[in-house]
Every structure is written in C-alpha cells, then in structure tokens.
Scaffold this motif. Sequence first.
Motif, PDB file in Angstrom:
ATOM      1  N   GLN A  16       1.153  -5.370   6.916  1.00 33.23           N
ATOM      2  CA  GLN A  16       2.403  -5.100   6.126  1.00 33.23           C
ATOM      3  C   GLN A  16       2.054  -5.317   4.580  1.00 33.23           C
ATOM      4  OE1 GLN A  16       5.714  -4.249   7.094  1.00 33.23           O
ATOM      5  NE2 GLN A  16       5.687  -3.896   5.171  1.00 33.23           N
ATOM      6  N   GLN A  17       1.443  -6.595   4.301  1.00 36.34           N
ATOM      7  CA  GLN A  17       1.106  -6.630   3.143  1.00 36.34           C
ATOM      8  C   GLN A  17       0.297  -5.443   2.264  1.00 36.34           C
ATOM      9  OE1 GLN A  17       2.140  -8.159   0.650  1.00 36.34           O
ATOM     10  NE2 GLN A  17       1.099 -10.127   0.268  1.00 36.34           N
ATOM     11  N   VAL A  18      -0.495  -4.909   3.133  1.00 38.16           N
ATOM     12  CA  VAL A  18      -1.435  -3.787   2.560  1.00 38.16           C
ATOM     13  C   VAL A  18      -0.458  -2.600   2.462  1.00 38.16           C
ATOM     14  CG1 VAL A  18      -2.953  -1.842   3.366  1.00 38.16           C
ATOM     15  CG2 VAL A  18      -3.674  -4.287   3.658  1.00 38.16           C
ATOM     16  N   GLU A  19       0.416  -2.350   3.179  1.00 38.62           N
ATOM     17  CA  GLU A  19       1.400  -1.231   3.099  1.00 38.62           C
ATOM     18  C   GLU A  19       2.238  -1.776   1.600  1.00 38.62           C
ATOM     19  OE1 GLU A  19       5.562  -0.118   5.134  1.00 38.62           O
ATOM     20  OE2 GLU A  19       3.767  -0.022   6.589  1.00 38.62           O
ATOM     21  N   TRP A  20       2.646  -2.957   1.358  1.00 42.09           N
ATOM     22  CA  TRP A  20       3.507  -3.153   0.077  1.00 42.09           C
ATOM     23  C   TRP A  20       2.518  -3.262  -1.008  1.00 42.09           C
ATOM     24  CZ3 TRP A  20       5.855  -8.058   3.169  1.00 42.09           C
ATOM     25  CH2 TRP A  20       7.247  -7.600   3.548  1.00 42.09           C
ATOM     26  N   ARG A  21       1.105  -3.327  -0.861  1.00 41.07           N
ATOM     27  CA  ARG A  21       0.476  -3.390  -1.978  1.00 41.07           C
ATOM     28  C   ARG A  21       0.084  -1.993  -2.127  1.00 41.07           C
ATOM     29  NH1 ARG A  21       1.346  -8.201  -2.847  1.00 41.07           N
ATOM     30  NH2 ARG A  21      -0.094  -9.866  -2.716  1.00 41.07           N
ATOM     31  N   ALA A  22       0.251  -1.144  -1.336  1.00 39.83           N
ATOM     32  CA  ALA A  22       0.021   0.511  -1.566  1.00 39.83           C
ATOM     33  C   ALA A  22       1.346   1.133  -2.343  1.00 39.83           C
ATOM     34  CB  ALA A  22       0.022   1.190  -0.290  1.00 39.83           C
ATOM     35  N   LYS A  23       2.481   0.627  -2.146  1.00 37.93           N
ATOM     36  CA  LYS A  23       3.700   0.686  -2.867  1.00 37.93           C
ATOM     37  C   LYS A  23       3.915   0.019  -4.208  1.00 37.93           C
ATOM     38  CE  LYS A  23       6.267   1.477   1.429  1.00 37.93           C
ATOM     39  NZ  LYS A  23       7.580   1.140   2.287  1.00 37.93           N
ATOM     40  N   GLY A  24       2.929  -0.775  -4.594  1.00 35.67           N
ATOM     41  CA  GLY A  24       3.065  -1.229  -6.057  1.00 35.67           C
ATOM     42  C   GLY A  24       3.488  -2.625  -5.983  1.00 35.67           C
ATOM     43  N   PHE A  25       3.631  -3.230  -5.018  1.00 42.18           N
ATOM     44  CA  PHE A  25       4.365  -4.628  -4.935  1.00 42.18           C
ATOM     45  C   PHE A  25       3.156  -5.623  -4.902  1.00 42.18           C
ATOM     46  CE2 PHE A  25       7.612  -2.422  -2.210  1.00 42.18           C
ATOM     47  CZ  PHE A  25       8.479  -1.855  -3.163  1.00 42.18           C
ATOM     48  N   ARG A 187      13.158  -2.662  -0.201  1.00 40.50           N
ATOM     49  CA  ARG A 187      14.572  -2.224  -1.332  1.00 40.50           C
ATOM     50  C   ARG A 187      14.520  -3.483  -2.114  1.00 40.50           C
ATOM     51  NH1 ARG A 187      19.245  -0.675   2.639  1.00 40.50           N
ATOM     52  NH2 ARG A 187      20.149   0.005   0.756  1.00 40.50           N
ATOM     53  N   LEU A 188      14.431  -4.877  -1.723  1.00 40.68           N
ATOM     54  CA  LEU A 188      14.416  -5.787  -2.236  1.00 40.68           C
ATOM     55  C   LEU A 188      13.466  -5.904  -3.084  1.00 40.68           C
ATOM     56  CD1 LEU A 188      15.761  -8.903  -2.640  1.00 40.68           C
ATOM     57  CD2 LEU A 188      14.264  -9.401  -1.118  1.00 40.68           C
ATOM     58  N   LEU A 189      12.224  -5.858  -2.941  1.00 41.23           N
ATOM     59  CA  LEU A 189      11.011  -5.675  -3.800  1.00 41.23           C
ATOM     60  C   LEU A 189      10.967  -4.651  -4.791  1.00 41.23           C
ATOM     61  CD1 LEU A 189       8.090  -6.789  -1.247  1.00 41.23           C
ATOM     62  CD2 LEU A 189       9.212  -8.151  -2.627  1.00 41.23           C
ATOM     63  N   GLY A 190      11.594  -3.897  -4.426  1.00 36.97           N
ATOM     64  CA  GLY A 190      11.729  -2.793  -5.521  1.00 36.97           C
ATOM     65  C   GLY A 190      12.575  -3.024  -6.536  1.00 36.97           C
ATOM     66  N   GLY A 191      13.586  -4.070  -6.527  1.00 37.46           N
ATOM     67  CA  GLY A 191      14.179  -4.503  -7.649  1.00 37.46           C
ATOM     68  C   GLY A 191      13.227  -5.336  -8.642  1.00 37.46           C
ATOM     69  N   PHE A 192      12.112  -5.748  -8.090  1.00 34.82           N
ATOM     70  CA  PHE A 192      11.444  -6.657  -9.013  1.00 34.82           C
ATOM     71  C   PHE A 192      10.345  -6.089  -9.812  1.00 34.82           C
ATOM     72  CE2 PHE A 192      13.215  -9.435  -5.864  1.00 34.82           C
ATOM     73  CZ  PHE A 192      13.968 -10.626  -6.761  1.00 34.82           C
ATOM     74  N   VAL A 193      10.065  -4.781  -9.040  1.00 32.05           N
ATOM     75  CA  VAL A 193       9.002  -3.824  -9.659  1.00 32.05           C
ATOM     76  C   VAL A 193       9.582  -2.645 -10.690  1.00 32.05           C
ATOM     77  CG1 VAL A 193       6.998  -2.463  -9.152  1.00 32.05           C
ATOM     78  CG2 VAL A 193       7.723  -4.409  -7.815  1.00 32.05           C
ATOM     79  N   PRO A 194       8.948  -2.588 -11.914  1.00 31.44           N
ATOM     80  CA  PRO A 194       9.376  -1.558 -12.918  1.00 31.44           C
ATOM     81  C   PRO A 194       9.034  -0.157 -12.315  1.00 31.44           C
ATOM     82  CG  PRO A 194       8.368  -3.332 -13.966  1.00 31.44           C
ATOM     83  CD  PRO A 194       8.009  -3.561 -12.681  1.00 31.44           C
ATOM     84  N   GLY A 195      10.163   0.681 -12.331  1.00 31.94           N
ATOM     85  CA  GLY A 195       9.633   1.962 -11.898  1.00 31.94           C
ATOM     86  C   GLY A 195      10.110   2.179 -10.562  1.00 31.94           C
TER      87      GLY A 195
END
Length: 201
Positions: A16-25, A187-195
């Motif tokens: 899951q962390q690899v997946e989140w890293r790939a999304k820019g988190f 969706r939550l993490l998306g709120g903390f990442v520009p773009g």
Amino acid sequence: MIHHLGDWVIEEACRQQVEWRAKGFHQHRLDINVSGRQLVRPDALKSFEDSLQRHGLGPRDIGIELTESVLIEADETVLEDLRRLYHRGFHIAIDDFGTGYSSLSYLKHFPATALKIDGSFIHDAPTQPKDRAIMEGAIFIGHRLGLEVVAEGVENAEQLSLLREMHCDLVQGFFFYRPMPAKEIDRLLGGFVPGHEGPPS
C-alpha cells in the motif's frame, strides 16, 4: 496464526505504501503494530527488513510500534535487532505507554524514537487532576529523553486543547478520523499534496 497474519500485514502495508508513493504521497510514514508473539520468532525483524527491501522502501516509509510490555520481555537478540533498526533511522514507538509495567528505568534501555501515551489517560485528563499529572509527567519525560510524544485516543476539542497546552508533539484519535479503507485515505492524502484533488467537504 499471528505469524502468518503479521507477515501479511507487513507485506500489505509495504504494498500500500508503494502504491501511495506512486501517486505522489511522499510525506507520510506508515507505522505497523508488531505483536510480542511475532518477536518470539528469531527472524521477525529481519523478515520485516527483507519485506521493505523487496518493495524498495526504507526508514522514511515504514515504522514499527511495540507495547512497553513486549519490549520489557524481549530478549537481547530482539533488542539488538531493534538497535540496528534504530541506528538505520527507523521510527520505533513505544505504544500504549502507561498500561504495561511502566518502569521508567526501562526507557533508557529501549532503542525508541517515540512514546505513545495510552488513551485511558487522555480520556479524563481535562477533569481528573491525577490523569492530567500523569499526562504532563509522561510528556515531560519523553521530551527530556529526546522522544517524540504522541497522545492516543483524542476524542474532543477539550482534550486537544489541553494537549496543546502541554506541548504534546502529535495526537491521534476519533476527533480527527476513524479507521477507513485505503480508497478513502487516498482522498484524504490528496488534500495534503499540491496538484491533487482535495477531500470532499
């Protein structure tokens, strides 16, 4: 069963962390609770390191949490493995602090980076002087030992305000979020990442 379950949790957390890293988190670490029974197996922490290496992850990506009773009962081999992880820069938290043996003399021997104060003390701290005193004492000791201090089980604004007054480093609890599936965390993490699209209001 705990060995199979523990191995699955580590693998799933890494995936899951690899997946989140790939999304820019890239700003968030994922911490895993490690059972005392897992540590009975001699290669438990080596297996943890192997999983991270297979997934291309390191100390900034995954941390571990262990209860104080687990650390007190750990043999020297486990403590040596934990020291190795500590010196590699891994986040190692003492979880549910205050509910186990709570012998302060053990704290100086544990290779830990964080102290997590059990929610049972936070719950009544605004109204119970003894709970408040324990909270203040734990935060003070944690900071003097150079540890990050985390308060568990924050459920209302009054508790949060008190912890701010005490200069607690981090807080967690239902006042902020309840457990949620990975897709909602996206969706939550998306709120903390520009773009990225932020979470819905």
